[in-house]
Every structure is written in C-alpha cells, then in structure tokens.
Design a protein around this motif. Structure first.
Motif, mmCIF file in Angstrom:
data_model
loop_
_atom_site.group_PDB
_atom_site.id
_atom_site.type_symbol
_atom_site.label_atom_id
_atom_site.label_comp_id
_atom_site.label_asym_id
_atom_site.label_seq_id
_atom_site.Cartn_x
_atom_site.Cartn_y
_atom_site.Cartn_z
ATOM 1 N N SER A 117 0.814 -1.215 0.000
ATOM 2 C CA SER A 117 0.000 0.000 0.000
ATOM 3 C C SER A 117 0.848 1.266 0.000
ATOM 4 O O SER A 117 0.317 2.351 -0.217
ATOM 5 C CB SER A 117 -0.929 0.013 1.225
ATOM 6 N N PHE A 118 2.160 1.139 0.234
ATOM 7 C CA PHE A 118 3.044 2.296 0.158
ATOM 8 C C PHE A 118 3.477 2.567 -1.281
ATOM 9 O O PHE A 118 4.156 3.566 -1.540
ATOM 10 C CB PHE A 118 4.268 2.079 1.041
ATOM 11 N N LYS A 119 3.090 1.681 -2.200
ATOM 12 C CA LYS A 119 3.390 1.865 -3.621
ATOM 13 C C LYS A 119 2.135 2.041 -4.474
ATOM 14 O O LYS A 119 2.217 2.592 -5.572
ATOM 15 C CB LYS A 119 4.184 0.657 -4.145
ATOM 16 N N GLN A 175 15.845 0.441 6.787
ATOM 17 C CA GLN A 175 14.702 -0.274 6.237
ATOM 18 C C GLN A 175 15.043 -1.722 5.979
ATOM 19 O O GLN A 175 16.190 -2.113 5.862
ATOM 20 C CB GLN A 175 14.252 0.391 4.926
ATOM 21 N N ASN A 187 -0.614 3.786 2.121
ATOM 22 C CA ASN A 187 0.424 4.075 3.119
ATOM 23 C C ASN A 187 0.092 3.469 4.479
ATOM 24 O O ASN A 187 0.399 4.039 5.525
ATOM 25 C CB ASN A 187 0.640 5.583 3.261
ATOM 26 N N GLY A 188 -0.575 2.295 4.455
ATOM 27 C CA GLY A 188 -0.927 1.624 5.694
ATOM 28 C C GLY A 188 -2.120 2.219 6.413
ATOM 29 O O GLY A 188 -2.470 1.763 7.504
ATOM 30 N N ASP A 210 9.520 8.192 -4.487
ATOM 31 C CA ASP A 210 10.817 8.270 -3.806
ATOM 32 C C ASP A 210 11.973 8.443 -4.771
ATOM 33 O O ASP A 210 13.096 8.713 -4.341
ATOM 34 C CB ASP A 210 11.041 7.005 -2.968
#
Length: 771
Positions: free
Chosen positions: A139-141, A550, A205-206, A278
C-alpha cells in the motif's frame, strides 16, 4: 409446482463432504491434506484426464482443499457443515435449512447473481496473513480498494454490478483490489475496523479510509483519487517548465514531463507518480492550453499522442522518451523504473547507497562504485562538472558513478580519506562486500581537479580494476549514511496528524463509536509520538539522528539465470490477447538495448505485404507463452529498416546457416529474405537465438539442421537438402512459415537453443530505409 420441484431437488441433492472427496480423515494434518491434494490434482486435471467427470471432480478437489486448508473454514465446516458460498453444491447452514423445510420457497425468487459475483471476487479474497505480509507493505506503492461482504448479504448483491465495473476499470491502472468475507475473516475485518456489510474502504500508506457515499462507479473512482497525496504531479506551463526541470539538483531526482490533451491529470499518471515518488518527480503538461504552446514546441511534441519525456542532469535534451496513443501501465512502469536514478546521483541516505552500490554476490557480476568526495562551494563547481562529463562518456554497466558532500556525510568521508590523509575533492573506487558496511576501496592518486590528465588517469585505473579486482588494496567498515532529508520529518508528522483529524471528522459524521475506536487510538498514538519523541529529537544533536534502517529487499534475479528458471510454457496467459509492439526509432532503446536483465524480446521479421498474415500466425503460436513476465513481443518491418538484419548477421557470423549455403554460388549478389524469421533478443547479455521459417509438407532437411538440431548427416544428405530447399522455396506459403514456432519457443524457455553473441546492437536509427 416450481416450488415443490425446487424443494425436491434440494432434498435429493447429494451431500458434499470435502473429507470424502480428498479421502482423508477428520483428524488429518495440514501436511497430509496438502500431500493428498497435490496427488489428486495431478490425477484429475482435465488436461491429463479425459474422462467425462474429470472436470467436475477437479473442481470438487480444489474446493475441498480451499475449505480444509483454512483452519477457520475447516472449523466452521466441522461444527456447522458450513462452507464457502462460492460452492454451488455446498450444504446450507442449519438455520437456513430449517427455513427451507418450513416455508419451501424458491431461492431463484431473489435473483441472486452468484456465479458472476463469486467469479470476480474469488481471485481477490484476502486473508489476514496475506493482508499483513503482502497488501499492507504494497500500500506504500499503490492504493487498495477493499470490499467487506458476507454470506447471504442481500444488500451486497445490489452493488455487485457497480463493483465489477469499477474493478475492471481500476485494476489495469494499478489499483489493488481486495474482498474480505466477514464471516470467514473476522480477525481481518476487526483489524480493518469493519463491522457491517457491505462496506468499502481504501488503503494507502498503511492507512484505512472508509467510503461513505453512494456506490456509483464515478464516486468510487473519485474516492481512489482522493486517497493519493496532494500535489503528487505538478502542473507545468510555459512559465514554470524551466524551474521544474532545473530543480533536479535540490531534490536529487530525475524529472518526468507528461504531455497529454486533458484538463485533469489522468489517474494512471497519478498512480505512477505515487509508485515512484521516492525516485522521480513528475510534471504534467496539458497540450490543450495556450499557456503550454511554448514548451510543446520547445521539445517538438506530437500533439496527437500522449508523450513522456524523462530528464536527468541535462535539461536541454531528454534522456529517454516514450510516445503511444494508448499508454499502458506496464510500459510506463518499465520506462520510469529503468531511469529512476540520475546519471551521477548524490548519496543522500543509506537506502540510495544500497541501491546504487549493491553488495557483491557470489553469483553476480562485480559492481564497482566511483565516488567523488567534494564540497558545495563555488570552487567545486568546475570539479563536479568535469566528473559528470567523465561519467557521461563511461556508461559501463559494471561501474556506477556518484558523489557526496563532505559536510553532509562527514563520517563516511573521514573513513574513506583517513588512510590517505587527503582532502576533497577526491575520487574513491570501492566495492561493497557486506551489508554491514565492509568495503574494499582505493583512492585515485593525485586527487581530482577535473583536468584531462585526471580523466586519463581515472580511466586507466578503472581499466586496471576491471582486469584485476585485487587492485582495491584498502579495507574499511563504512558508517551508516546520514539522511540529508531528515529535517522534513516534523512536516511529515504534521501532515499525518492532519490526515488523522480529517478521518476523525468523517467517522464522527458517518460511523458509530465502535468504528471510531481504531481511529482515536491512532490519533492519540500519533500525538504521543509527536510530543514525546519528535520534539525531543528536534533539540538533540543532528549527528545522533539516524534513520531507521529499512528492511532489505530480496536481491533481484540476475541475467545469468535462464528464462526457463522464472517461468515455463505451462503458465496461463494473463490476457486473452498477445501485445505485440513495433520496433521503431522511439521504442528500440527501451524494448531492446535497455531491457531488464533476464528479460527477452521475441521479434518477428516481416514486410508490408506479409504483415497481417504473419502477425496473426505469430500471436497464435506464442499465445500460450504470454503469461511469462520476462518475455516481450515485437515485430520489425524490413521494408522500413532493410539493413538491420544484415548488420546483425555481420556482427554474429556464426548465426548464418553456413551448412545450407552452396560455396560455388555467389550469395552476396542476392539479397537475403528474412521474412518469417523470429529472433529472441537478450538486450542485457547481448545475444540472440534465431528461428528460421520451415517448409510445408515434407520439410527441407537444411531448415531442420540449421537451428533445431545439431547436424549429424553426411555430405551427400546435405547436398540433397540444398537442392530440395531451392525447389521448394518458390512454393513456400507465407502463413506456414511459423508452423514450428511453438516448439522453438519451448526450447527457448528451456534455455537449450544456441546463442549468438554480438559486441553491440546495431543502431536502428542509423539504418537507411529501403527506397
């Protein structure tokens, strides 16, 4: 009556027991169930078992395994005889059976569209572990649209047509889709804060956001678009495009300009910008405005097709270009992914360093990093530009260029320069040997002033390094890099607090207090972290502020692995068609020269006269292989690029069928006919495999010897083959040229075809079209 007949058929329907179908006991372990399932699937697969009931039995076996392999579903079946509603012949729950026995109503009265609904939902069903390990990180992509449903949810049926149309529209654009059955996945539903059906929520993004409006296709699309961050794509005009392109230095990112005729930025572009936020900064140019005519003319953009230009350090000329009437997500993702770094990027954090200079693996080719340690003052401008010029003319894959500012990365620079006792600017050659920070390095002698002598000396030392890896004489443990953008963390927390307050407002309007508890918990947790941690860090020394390392991602698959290791021809195609693109001056670099390691482009050679016939036959032969992620399909028109095949054959003489040529004839005077040839081009490894057309009826022996098998026959047989081939060449039918392409593709996937290596790919833009 119809009601009586329905009740009778229900009563007489055979009982379905998954334990009996698999032939296991009710106390069987998961390992036993899985073992039996694999054996039965092989035995009853419709492709292998041609008996009349094989397909039905195969469906029963699959459904039985779905029930017994899930502990919660298995427990429900053991207690109540309850199974997934997707199974048409499943037993109804006890309460529902009593309802049938008492009132004898016909279920078809309610018009349940079960078949279509279950089919579209089954492939998107989510389980708790899958959500935690796959969906939440993804969900961050990309954003996710998740539907909460349950068995016998009558209201859920009304939104099914809208949901299905929305999925068909948004999923190809890159939106993730999920379906949660609240009856079987109660833990996941509670985790998401969903306590009623039907519900629709978004995940990005969670963070979970509930949909509170009428279930209309346009509303769902707007909801997904609202999940994306604001100002993800900057609108660019004649007055702002120079500022946009020249800001690459501050953000250390390439810039992408997207040209299209639409007042609103297409959702596909926004989703791409979110996925690569990013790495790349995105701008959008609306070619329908008069305020953008200057920038359109500046880059000579074709206004009849969407275009993407990618710029790196040189803002006057794009580093890469794609143009197509129908932009596809896969094409855009590959285009941006292949250009996500600047030519000479600045190391601003540990994550970027790990990607630019990966740790050496035993099964991979060595990778070296050429690092310039420099400063930010004006006295370093000419030095830095000279290093960039050197990197521009040395684009070898085994060498990666980067630079650091000594003031920003003082611990790293001190470690690399302390043994030599030198000051910037300096050039360091290094190779990473472990993820913990161990490197082998060597400082280039006499420093770096950007002169021609310095460039010549650096070039010589790089040549020595590639021949002799022991040239790196120093060993060191590098510290973790400082995050130069860490100063923005306070703004990020303020934005996060704003998002949570907005979510609280909507939940206050539309939800009950039970559903608001997860949101309240997140808000108070965020406030506690903000005032308890962030404020303290703001007053602490900057040197103590180090980003959380990370999680290391899996290393990418190397080009050394054969295509057959990643996929086989048995993989089902993802589409009901084969996407074949034409190799042109625009698509040549991205579809061949810059193809990802391990990826292969299968190219059909054709002419204007044979285009339609050969493309139809080509798509039919390669369709079963189109499910592979590493195979791409293209065609080359030799009427437009007549000399490309000749140039390719000249660079790889071993690819010519020399055993089929008559030495007494002068073949140089006759132009070769490459119509119907198929090439498997590995752009990264610089080799290709070739398929030559076969003859109809009794095939010429020469055609079979040249590529499919090793020549074993004697000279007499070869001479007969040559005469036979010349006689049949005049009667060869075009649509039969690709008859044996399927067998050749299987050998390609197995990696058993001969490979012909070339020193470099011939440039398509330099080939003169036939006149």
């Amino acid at each position: 009556s119809s009601v009586g007949r329905a009740a009778h058929s229900l009563a007489s329907a055979p009982e379905f027991d998954p334990y009996k179908v698999l032939g296991v006991s009710r106390h069987a372990s998961q390992a036993e169930i899985k073992k039996v399932y694999k054996r039965l699937v092989r035995e009853w697969h419709p492709d292998k078992n041609k008996s009349p009931g094989a397909e039905d039995m195969f469906i029963k076996i699959t459904k039985s395994y779905e029930i017994l392999s899930n502990e919660e579903r298995r427990s429900n079946y053991d207690r109540f005889g309850q199974m997934d509603e997707n199974q048409n012949f499943a037993r109804a729950p006890q309460g529902f059976r009593h309802f049938h026995d008492s009132f004898y109503f016909d279920e078809s009265f309610f018009h349940f569209p079960r078949t279509s609904r279950d089919f579209t939902d089954s492939k998107h069903h989510l389980h708790y572990n899958q959500y935690i390990t796959e969906v939440l990180p993804a969900s961050f992509k990309r954003p996710y649209l998740i539907k909460i449903t349950s068995e016998w949810c009558f209201t859920c049926i009304h939104i099914e047509p809208v949901w299905k149309d929305t999925v068909l529209e948004l999923e190809p654009l890159g939106v993730g889709i999920g379906v949660v059955d609240i009856g079987y996945e109660r833990q996941l539903a509670n985790h998401l804060g969903a306590h009623r059906t039907p519900s629709i929520l978004g995940l990005i993004n969670g963070k979970v956001t509930f949909f509170h409006y009428a279930v209309v296709r346009e509303h769902l699309r707007q909801f997904v678009e609202s999940l994306l961050p604001q100002k993800l794509v900057e609108k660019v005009t004649d007055n702002s495009y120079l500022e946009f392109l020249n800001s690459w230095h501050e953000e250390n990112k390439p810039r992408v300009l997207m040209f299209d005729v639409a007042s609103n930025i297409p959702l596909l572009y926004k989703l791409t910008a979110f996925a690569f936020k990013d790495y790349v900064q995105f701008g959008y140019v609306d070619m329908g405005l008069t305020q953008t005519s200057k920038v359109v003319q500046r880059f000579n953009i074709n206004t009849y097709a969407p275009t993407m230009l990618l710029f790196k350090e040189n803002t006057d000329k794009p580093a890469d270009v794609i143009q197509a009437r129908g932009m596809k997500k896969q094409i855009i993702d590959e285009f941006v992914s292949n250009n996500r770094f600047l030519l000479v990027p600045r190391l601003v954090n540990q994550k970027l360093f790990d990607e630019l200079c990966p740790v050496k693996q035993f099964h991979r080719r060595r990778k070296y990093c050429v690092l310039l340690v420099t400063g930010e003052g004006e006295q370093f401008v000419s030095v830095n530009e000279a290093f960039f010029d050197f990197a521009s003319s040395n684009t070898k894959e085994v060498v990666r260029f980067a630079y650091v500012y000594q003031r920003q990365q003082q611990p790293l620079c001190d470690t690399l320069l302390k043994k030599e006792d030198t000051t910037p600017p300096q050039v360091v050659l290094l190779e990473r040997r472990s993820a913990t920070g161990r490197v082998l390095y060597r400082t280039v002698t006499d420093g770096w002033n950007g002169s021609d002598d310095d460039k010549h000396r650096l070039h010589e030392q790089l040549e020595i390094l590639q021949r002799d890896p022991s040239y790196l004489t120093h060993d060191a443990m590098l510290p973790e890099l400082n995050n130069e953008f860490a100063s923005m963390f306070l703004i990020q927390w303020i934005n996060a607090a704003y998002d949570y307050l907005s979510q609280f407002y909507f939940d206050l309007l539309y939800s009950n207090w039970r559903e608001m508890m997860p949101v309240l918990s997140l808000i108070f947790s965020a406030l506690f972290i903000l005032f308890g941690t962030v404020i303290i860090q703001a007053f602490s020394e900057s040197g103590e502020d180090k980003p959380t390392k990370q999680k290391a991602t899996d290393p990418p698959k190397t080009a050394e692995s054969s295509p057959g290791q990643e996929s086989t021809s048995s993989r089902p195609p993802k589409k009901n068609f084969v996407e074949v693109t034409e190799l042109t001056d625009i698509t040549y670099m991205s579809n061949l020269v810059r193809l990802k390691p391990g990826h292969i482009n299968v190219v059909l050679i054709l002419t204007d006269a044979s285009k339609q016939v050969l493309l139809r036959k080509f798509a039919k032969e390669v369709y079963s292989f189109s499910g592979s992620q590493t195979l791409h399909y293209s065609f080359l028109n030799v009427d437009k690029h007549s000399q490309w095949m000749d140039s390719l054959m000249e660079s790889a003489p071993d690819a010519r069928p020399s055993d089929c040529l008559d030495e007494e004839e002068d073949f140089t005077s006759n132009k070769s006919d490459y119509t119907g040839h198929v090439l498997a081009l590995n752009g990264h490894k610089k080799y290709f495999c070739i398929f030559r057309p076969v003859f109809t009826g009794e095939e010429a022996e020469c055609s079979r010897w040249s590529e499919e098998d090793a020549p074993t026959a004697g000279p007499s047989k070869a001479s007969r083959s040559r005469s036979s081939s010349r006689q049949k060449a005049t009667t060869l039918e075009i649509h039969h040229k690709l008859d044996r392409l399927g067998l050749w593709m299987e050998r390609l996937m197995e990696g058993t075809l001969p490979r012909h290596y070339v020193p470099a790919w011939p440039g398509l833009d330099t080939i003169t079209p036939q006149k």
